[in-house]
Enzyme design. Structure first.
Site, PDB file in Angstrom:
ATOM      1  N   CYS A   1      10.545  -8.791  31.900  1.00  0.00           N
ATOM      2  CA  CYS A   1       9.096  -8.996  31.933  1.00  0.00           C
ATOM      3  C   CYS A   1       8.542  -9.432  30.583  1.00  0.00           C
ATOM      4  CB  CYS A   1       8.390  -7.718  32.379  1.00  0.00           C
ATOM      5  SG  CYS A   1       8.889  -7.153  34.014  1.00  0.00           S
TER       6      CYS A   1
ATOM      7  N   HIS B   1       1.546  -9.402  38.703  1.00  0.00           N
ATOM      8  CA  HIS B   1       2.630  -9.448  37.728  1.00  0.00           C
ATOM      9  C   HIS B   1       3.693 -10.480  38.104  1.00  0.00           C
ATOM     10  CE1 HIS B   1       5.278  -8.386  34.611  1.00  0.00           C
ATOM     11  NE2 HIS B   1       5.838  -7.306  35.117  1.00  0.00           N
TER      12      HIS B   1
END
Length: 381
Positions: free
Chosen positions: A80, A325
């Site tokens: 991420c 996300h």
């Protein structure tokens, strides 16, 4: 080392977008960022693209459609934190004088990737993952520990999500633009006690891009530059050395390095974007980033200081909980949000008078290491 400026920002919409290819998502974000910066293809000297599940040579295929070829292009993956890694790599190139202008783009299409509709699978030799230590479990354990050591309650975790969705309702790019109540968050489907569905970020498609430039080049294009005053990227230590799951030491180390480079203190920061894939995380980040003293994260949340109009608003974009996300895009998107806040162009979610901002992103879990990477950028005007 030369000063490096964020000259332009661009974002796609965020949501379930299976009808838009990841390359087109990225291209739209880059096109917007270039127009915002006032640059054309021949100005660009380097491109870094972050992606985890998207096709090979992502940077090249995005830029090909914009008429940019035969320059240095690099594709990165760092969980991420991939987007933060792309920004950091480009920052170093420009600061060192290898090029004057470049683009960092992050893109992810979770609805069309090979794991669409599935849990992110652990590696074959990742013992923890194979035994069920999935992301929701890790943060459920963290939530429980915060309740034991910090006096946190399930209502506190729900409040983080409520705050995020209140911000997200003001962001036209957000996947979820609906305000929630504490009862709605707590009443949503249980995932891993005490974590409920609305304490988890959604799977999302999206892209974000920034144009970075040397200060000298930027002076020809803007009179209000946003400078990257501090930049740090740190990888994790061995997991066995970790003694407290209510802190992410890696994020603390990255923030300390960025603060030192920027010559600012946590008390100087006006607005913050953090990795909030799960609601409890935000409270931990308050402490690790120095926004409050160790053990005071719950009190800071309850005080309203991290809400819009508070002393230090956190995730005015809506964060991962509301905006969504798209893994490799989120690190770039956080830098976009902070740059736009410092330019005063975030509309109803604008943090008044913001002159110093911080964007943080974490990424990557595997057995044996505490965390894959933490990236922190400090921006100033």
């Amino acid at each position: 080392m030369r000063d490096v400026v964020v000259l332009g920002t661009g974002q796609s919409e965020f949501g379930k977008l299976p009808h838009i290819s990841p390359i087109e998502l990225g291209r739209n974000a880059v096109r917007t960022a270039m127009a915002d910066a006032g640059v054309v293809g021949r100005d660009v000297g380097a491109v870094y693209a972050s992606r985890l599940y998207n096709p090979m040579i992502t940077a090249q295929t995005i830029m090909m459609g914009l008429g940019v070829t035969r320059i240095e292009m690099t594709n990165v993956e760092n969980g991420c934190a991939g987007g933060s890694t792309a920004v950091r790599a480009l920052y170093k190139d420009i600061a060192a004088g290898f090029c004057d202008v470049g683009i960092a783009v992050g893109v992810e299409s979770m609805t069309t990737s090979p794991i669409a509709g599935k849990l992110i699978p652990p590696a074959a030799d990742d013992l923890g993952g194979r035994l069920g230590l999935a992301m929701p479990v890790i943060f459920a354990l963290q939530s429980k520990r915060l309740m034991d050591t910090h006096g946190a309650t399930v209502e506190d975790f729900a409040t983080v999500s409520v705050k995020a969705h209140r911000f997200g309702a003001l962001n036209p790019k957000a996947q979820h633009r609906k305000e929630l109540t504490v009862d709605e968050v707590l009443g949503s489907r249980p995932i891993a006690d005490p974590v409920t569905l609305l304490q988890c970020c959604p799977n999302t498609d999206g892209a974000a891009a920034v144009v970075l430039a040397s200060a000298e080049f930027a002076r020809r294009h803007t009179t209000t530059p946003v400078r990257i005053a501090g930049s740090a990227l740190v990888s994790g230590d061995y997991e066995e050395r970790r003694t407290d799951i209510t802190t992410m030491e890696l994020s603390k180390h990255a923030a300390t390095a960025a603060y030192e480079q920027a010559g600012v203190a946590p008390s100087d920061v006006d607005v913050v974007e953090v990795h909030d894939a799960f609601a409890c995380e935000e409270i931990v980040h308050y402490e690790d980033l120095g926004l409050c003293a160790r053990g005071d994260g719950v009190a800071l949340l309850r005080s309203g200081a991290t809400s819009l109009g508070g002393r230090i608003p956190v995730n005015p974009s809506g964060g991962l909980l509301s905006l969504g996300h798209p893994l490799s895009a989120s690190g770039v998107r956080g830098v976009c949000e902070i740059a736009d806040q410092l330019r005063g162009r975030c509309g109803p979610r604008q943090v008044a008078g913001a002159t110093v901002g911080l964007a943080q992103m974490l990424g990557g879990f595997a057995s044996g290491i505490e965390l894959g990477a933490a990236g922190v950028s400090i921006l100033t005007v």
